[in-house]
Design an enzyme around this catalytic site. Structure first.
Site, short mmCIF file in Angstrom:
data_model
loop_
_atom_site.label_atom_id
_atom_site.label_comp_id
_atom_site.label_asym_id
_atom_site.label_seq_id
_atom_site.Cartn_x
_atom_site.Cartn_y
_atom_site.Cartn_z
N LYS A 91 16.65 -0.71 -127.91
CA LYS A 91 17.08 0.49 -128.64
C LYS A 91 18.60 0.43 -128.75
O LYS A 91 19.33 0.74 -127.81
CB LYS A 91 16.67 1.78 -127.91
CG LYS A 91 16.88 2.98 -128.84
CD LYS A 91 17.33 4.22 -128.15
CE LYS A 91 18.79 4.34 -127.87
NZ LYS A 91 19.70 4.58 -129.01
N GLU B 63 22.59 4.36 -131.92
CA GLU B 63 22.33 4.90 -133.26
C GLU B 63 23.61 4.92 -134.11
O GLU B 63 23.55 5.09 -135.32
CB GLU B 63 21.72 6.31 -133.16
CG GLU B 63 22.60 7.39 -132.53
CD GLU B 63 22.62 7.37 -131.00
OE1 GLU B 63 22.28 6.34 -130.39
OE2 GLU B 63 23.01 8.40 -130.41
N CYS C 196 34.84 -0.62 -121.92
CA CYS C 196 34.67 -0.23 -120.52
C CYS C 196 35.59 -1.05 -119.64
O CYS C 196 35.73 -0.79 -118.46
CB CYS C 196 33.23 -0.41 -120.09
SG CYS C 196 32.76 -2.13 -120.07
N SER D 73 27.64 5.52 -120.98
CA SER D 73 28.51 6.36 -120.16
C SER D 73 27.87 6.66 -118.79
O SER D 73 26.65 6.60 -118.65
CB SER D 73 28.80 7.67 -120.90
OG SER D 73 27.58 8.29 -121.22
N PHE E 271 27.73 2.04 -128.27
CA PHE E 271 28.28 1.72 -129.59
C PHE E 271 29.39 0.69 -129.58
O PHE E 271 29.72 0.09 -130.60
CB PHE E 271 28.80 3.01 -130.27
CG PHE E 271 30.15 3.48 -129.76
CD1 PHE E 271 31.32 2.89 -130.24
CD2 PHE E 271 30.26 4.48 -128.81
CE1 PHE E 271 32.57 3.29 -129.77
CE2 PHE E 271 31.51 4.89 -128.34
CZ PHE E 271 32.66 4.29 -128.82
N GLU F 1 37.28 9.51 -118.57
CA GLU F 1 37.38 8.28 -119.36
C GLU F 1 37.69 8.70 -120.80
O GLU F 1 36.86 9.34 -121.45
CB GLU F 1 36.04 7.53 -119.31
CG GLU F 1 36.07 6.21 -120.04
CD GLU F 1 34.70 5.53 -120.11
OE1 GLU F 1 33.67 6.23 -120.10
OE2 GLU F 1 34.68 4.30 -120.19
P1 NAD Z 1 26.39 6.84 -124.41
O1 NAD Z 1 26.10 6.96 -122.96
O2 NAD Z 1 26.67 8.06 -125.19
O3 NAD Z 1 25.16 6.12 -125.16
C1 NAD Z 1 24.62 4.91 -124.70
C2 NAD Z 1 23.16 4.84 -125.11
O4 NAD Z 1 22.45 5.91 -124.49
C3 NAD Z 1 22.93 4.97 -126.61
O5 NAD Z 1 21.93 4.08 -127.00
C4 NAD Z 1 22.48 6.42 -126.77
O6 NAD Z 1 21.59 6.59 -127.85
C5 NAD Z 1 21.78 6.70 -125.45
N1 NAD Z 1 21.89 8.12 -125.05
C6 NAD Z 1 22.93 8.95 -125.30
N2 NAD Z 1 22.69 10.16 -124.76
C7 NAD Z 1 21.49 10.09 -124.16
C8 NAD Z 1 20.69 11.01 -123.42
N3 NAD Z 1 21.10 12.27 -123.19
N4 NAD Z 1 19.51 10.59 -122.93
C9 NAD Z 1 19.10 9.33 -123.14
N5 NAD Z 1 19.80 8.41 -123.84
C10 NAD Z 1 20.98 8.78 -124.33
O7 NAD Z 1 27.59 5.78 -124.55
P2 NAD Z 1 28.40 5.36 -125.85
O8 NAD Z 1 29.28 6.49 -126.25
O9 NAD Z 1 27.50 4.76 -126.86
O10 NAD Z 1 29.29 4.17 -125.25
C11 NAD Z 1 30.49 4.38 -124.57
C12 NAD Z 1 30.28 4.39 -123.06
O11 NAD Z 1 29.67 3.17 -122.65
C13 NAD Z 1 31.60 4.44 -122.30
O12 NAD Z 1 31.47 5.32 -121.22
C14 NAD Z 1 31.80 3.01 -121.82
O13 NAD Z 1 32.60 2.87 -120.68
C15 NAD Z 1 30.39 2.61 -121.55
N6 NAD Z 1 30.25 1.15 -121.53
C16 NAD Z 1 30.06 0.57 -120.32
C17 NAD Z 1 29.96 -0.81 -120.24
C18 NAD Z 1 29.74 -1.47 -118.91
O14 NAD Z 1 29.30 -2.61 -118.89
N7 NAD Z 1 30.02 -0.82 -117.80
C19 NAD Z 1 30.05 -1.59 -121.40
C20 NAD Z 1 30.23 -0.95 -122.62
C21 NAD Z 1 30.34 0.45 -122.68
#
Ligand code: NAD
Length: 498
Positions: free
Chosen positions: A175, A178, A283, A228, A151, A385
């Site tokens: 994808k 959401e 991140c 994450s 997000f 985090e």
């Molecule tokens: P998230 O892991 O909750 O979601 C990321 C994506 O995974 C979304 O599209 C979500 O729909 C999907 N998802 C969520 N739960 C899932 C599951 N159980 N099974 C399959 N798919 C699933 O992350 P977020 O809250 O949207 O974003 C924040 C996180 O992203 C933080 O941890 C941040 O550090 C990380 N991030 C990392 C980078 C990087 O380049 N390292 C960059 C931006 C954000």
């Protein structure tokens, strides 16, 4: 309640508004629902992958220069629609307009990078690997690739992936998160307007069912993921088990080291931007400041004073605050709980954003800028985090101990040092155990021409996003070794006929 924005799928060049239940998309500044993001199914994924698969042969055969021209038009349309995209980004994410400008601009830079694809795809030739024998290596696309995004950068992170994949001749299924699907849709719409053929880029919304269907679909060749760490690990494990290439970026906890000789004004500004930019939802957030030796005497009071002045408020209007809301009510409560835990476990709280009141938007998801001082390594806030506007402060006697502390983290995105000493900066750069290093600059995210270079549990895979590694990820090499004979040479049939 304002009218909801449409949130369609994009499959095979058609914008489809599915009649299925959706999850709410908020404007975090005011806490109101602005759209419903449809929850896709395996059937939707199958349709999108089939569309991408059907589009692949013709797109692969499209000369790279022609692909680059479409990317060029896309880039122009992104420029023409820049402010609209910025406002859309702010509306669904909550970050300030200035931060959204950075988000969209960083994404556009990936398009600029991908425009160079004819040069980026150039191969290698060695003449005479043996007498009369030449060898060449070329790069070809993989087929259907998929991207799953978080997000926190609604514009930039999807653009880390598909411009490079598509420039290299692949087709793509995205994808988006959401929680923020709307800017991604607007950007894809501009790519379509630029002349992208049907099926080359597709969008399916949803959650785990959609992700699992992409991870296991036999026609998907590669998966790019950002999110994450637990999910990043899951994506890597399931994707590779199903024979796909995977690049999977996870979470992070980044350290910013303040040496006793650091320039106070610049280091304060750097730490404030690193910790509280995008309300800490980055991140590359500098979420832990490590003050070395007597730096605590002059740096900390200035930092605390500057933090207390940070004005929080709605970002969806002309007068801009310093910092916006966090993404959802649940996330705000989670951040507040973590602050509470930090205090219970012994941290001091010289800047306390828990009780922040925003009278012009009382239902927005706000947390004020917070400092937790004297955080110790075993505390929950040191391990987790937080992904909110909370800066941990830790105290160390010298640079060695500060580096040792940073290197204990199981993450490895970035780290920075503020110092006037070239020797200290060099030592830090050389020894710190992470992939992106800043010197007298807040934790720096690599620009599009370099890879976004997480290490340890911040990245799972071999080839990072962006830059040359991005091109390598989305292509496979073919090495051809060839020998040519003169006409008739060694030809028995020809000799006998004579
Ligand atoms: P998230 O892991 O909750 O979601 C990321 C994506 O995974 C979304 O599209 C979500 O729909 C999907 N998802 C969520 N739960 C899932 C599951 N159980 N099974 C399959 N798919 C699933 O992350 P977020 O809250 O949207 O974003 C924040 C996180 O992203 C933080 O941890 C941040 O550090 C990380 N991030 C990392 C980078 C990087 O380049 N390292 C960059 C931006 C954000």
């Amino acid at each position: 309640m304002a009218q909801l924005e449409p949130c369609p799928f994009f499959i095979g060049g058609e914008w489809l508004q599915p009649k299925v239940a959706g999850t709410p998309v908020f404007n975090p500044s005011i806490g109101e629902v602005i759209a419903e993001c449809p929850v896709g199914t395996v059937t939707d994924v199958n349709a999108a992958v089939e569309a991408a698969h059907a589009a692949f042969p013709s797109w692969m055969e499209t000369p790279p220069v022609e692909r680059a021209r479409i990317l060029g038009k896309f880039k122009m349309l992104l420029e023409d629609n820049f402010e609209d995209l910025v406002r859309s980004n702010t509306r669904e994410h909550g970050k300030t307009l200035a931060e959204s400008r950075g988000d969209v601009k960083r994404g556009m830079e990936v398009v600029e990078f991908a425009l160079g694809v004819p040069s980026l795809l150039m191969g290698e030739v060695l003449e005479n690997v043996a007498r009369g024998i030449d060898c060449e290596a070329i790069r070809q696309p993989l087929g259907v690739c998929a991207g799953i995004t978080p997000f926190n950068f609604p514009a930039m992170v999807p653009l880390w992936m598909y411009p490079i994949a598509i420039a290299c001749g692949n087709t793509f299924v995205l994808k988006p998160s959401e929680k923020v699907p709307l800017t991604a849709i607007k950007i894809a719409w501009l790519f379509e307007k630029a002349g992208l053929p049907k099926g080359v880029l597709n969008i399916v919304h949803g959650g785990r069912e959609v992700v699992d269907a992409l991870l296991t679909h036999p026609k998907v060749k590669a998966i790019s993921f950002v999110g994450s760490t637990p999910i990043a690990k899951y994506i890597y494990e399931v994707g590779t088990k199903h024979g796909k290439r995977v690049q999977s970026n996870g979470g992070a906890k980044n350290y910013v080291i303040i040496m006793p000789d650091a320039d106070v004004e610049n280091s304060t500004r750097g730490v404030i931007e690193a910790a509280f930019g995008c309300a800490g939802e980055r991140c590359m957030a500098g979420s832990t400041a490590v003050v070395v030796g007597c730096a605590e005497k002059f740096f900390l009071p200035t930092l605390v004073e500057a933090t207390r002045k940070i004005k929080v408020g709605p970002t969806d209007r002309e007068t801009q605050p310093d910092m916006g809301a966090v993404i959802t009510r649940q996330h705000r409560d989670h951040v507040l709980e973590l602050i509470e835990t930090g205090v219970k476990e012994g941290a001091k709280i010289p800047a306390d954003g828990r009780g922040v009141k925003v009278s012009e938007a009382p239902n927005g998801f706000y947390v004020g800028a917070t400092i937790l001082d004297h955080v110790q390594n075993g505390m929950t806030v040191a391990k987790e985090e937080i992904f909110g506007p909370v800066l941990n402060v830790m105290h160390m006697d010298d640079l060695d101990k500060a580096i040792e502390l940073a290197n204990k983290s199981f993450y490895g995105n970035g780290a920075s040092i503020f110092t006037r000493s070239g020797k200290a900066a060099r030592e830090f750069k050389h020894r710190v155990n992470c992939g992106m290093v800043g010197i007298n600059i807040g934790v720096p995210a690599s620009m599009a021409w370099f890879s976004f270079n997480g290490w340890n549990e911040s990245f799972f895979g071999d080839l990072h996003m962006q830059g040359r590694e991005g091109v390598q990820f989305f292509t496979q090499q073919k090495v051809t070794t060839s020998r040519w004979f003169s006409y008739g040479e060694g030809d028995i049939w020809h000799t006998e006929k004579k």
